[in-house]
Design a protein around this motif. Structure first.
Motif: not given
Length: 280
Positions: A203-220
């Motif tokens: 579950f932690s790996a799933l959450l990390k995957y989603n958070i990393d993607r969300t950080k990209v959206l914030f940056a963009q």
């Protein structure tokens, strides 16, 4: 709207959107009132979809009534003072009524849809549940630029996703999972883990995957800052920093989300406000 009504609406927005500044003191008073009534509308629709102990059909009926009242208000038929003011805000700021009906559509979806096959379905939900708010705020400040809208959409989607991560337990208690089923299978995560509130490596790996993607959206999405100035720019920077801070708290907690809901405290709010000011 009377001063007391505005204070009530702003208080409601702040209470429900606890981690991100909403219609804060940074927004000029006249604009704050316009934004506050928009949040009143969104909060009302959200509560109809979520609060109380009524059936799904009753919730849909209530949301249909809200949509009718909204459309009536645009035709000068007001069921309440709030709808009269909302109609005035829409007309005076030349807001697109579709943004409001999209919000209602998203809340209806929350009543009838509780699983998402893939990330594209989640994005489609965010397009109606979150992105309209950002576009409305831009229009209230007379920022009408297609690129600015797209950057705003990225920020609003990122904020919505952040809220999903923060409220995993709350949403599951309502029967909802916003993690895409495809990605749950990819990381070998099943619904029993939600039921058991199991903080495990998968579950932690799933959450990390989603958070990393969300950080990209914030940056963009931060490219929108070049379209903003003054107190609105500070408000949006503060909001983005609030979302990023939530993600940072989850990361520092090693993606252990069950039983450890991340929340911003007063020190966090002050810190991100100072950061927003100093990075002007």
């Amino acid at each position: 709207m009377s001063d007391s009504s505005i204070k009530t609406v702003i208080s409601l927005a702040k209470t429900h959107y606890e981690n991100f500044p909403v219609a804060s003191f940074l927004i000029p008073k006249a604009k704050r009132q316009d934004i506050a009534i928009v949040y009143w509308f969104a909060r009302t629709a959200d509560d109809l979809a979520d609060e109380g102990q009524i059936s799904a059909s009753e919730r849909i009926s209530a949301l249909n009534d809200l949509e009718k009242n909204f459309n009536d208000a645009l035709n000068n038929k007001f069921i309440s003072e709030e709808f009269r003011i909302l109609s005035d805000v829409i007309l005076r700021n030349k807001l697109n009524p579709k943004y409001f009906t999209d919000l209602i559509a998203a809340f209806k979806q929350d009543v009838i849809k509780n699983r998402y096959k893939n990330f594209y379905e989640v994005l489609d939900y965010c397009k109606r549940s979150a992105d309209p708010i950002g576009r409305i705020v831009l229009d209230i400040f007379n920022i009408r630029d297609e690129e600015a809208y797209l950057y705003s959409d990225k920020i609003c989607t990122a904020l919505q996703l952040t809220n999903f991560f923060q409220d995993v337990e709350i949403d599951f208690a309502k029967g909802r999972i916003y993690f895409p089923l495809e990605e749950m299978r990819l990381f070998n995560v099943d619904e029993n883990m939600f039921e058991m509130k199991e903080n495990n490596p998968n579950f932690s790996a799933l959450l990390k995957y989603n958070i990393d993607r969300t950080k990209v959206l914030f940056a963009q999405g931060k490219k929108i800052f070049s379209y903003l100035d003054g107190r609105l720019k500070l408000e949006i920077k503060w909001t983005v920093s609030g979302g990023e801070k939530i993600l940072s708290k989850i990361e520092k907690n090693k993606y252990q989300i069950f039983g450890k809901r991340p929340k911003l405290n007063k020190r966090d709010f002050i810190s991100i406000l100072l950061k927003s000011i100093l990075t002007e």
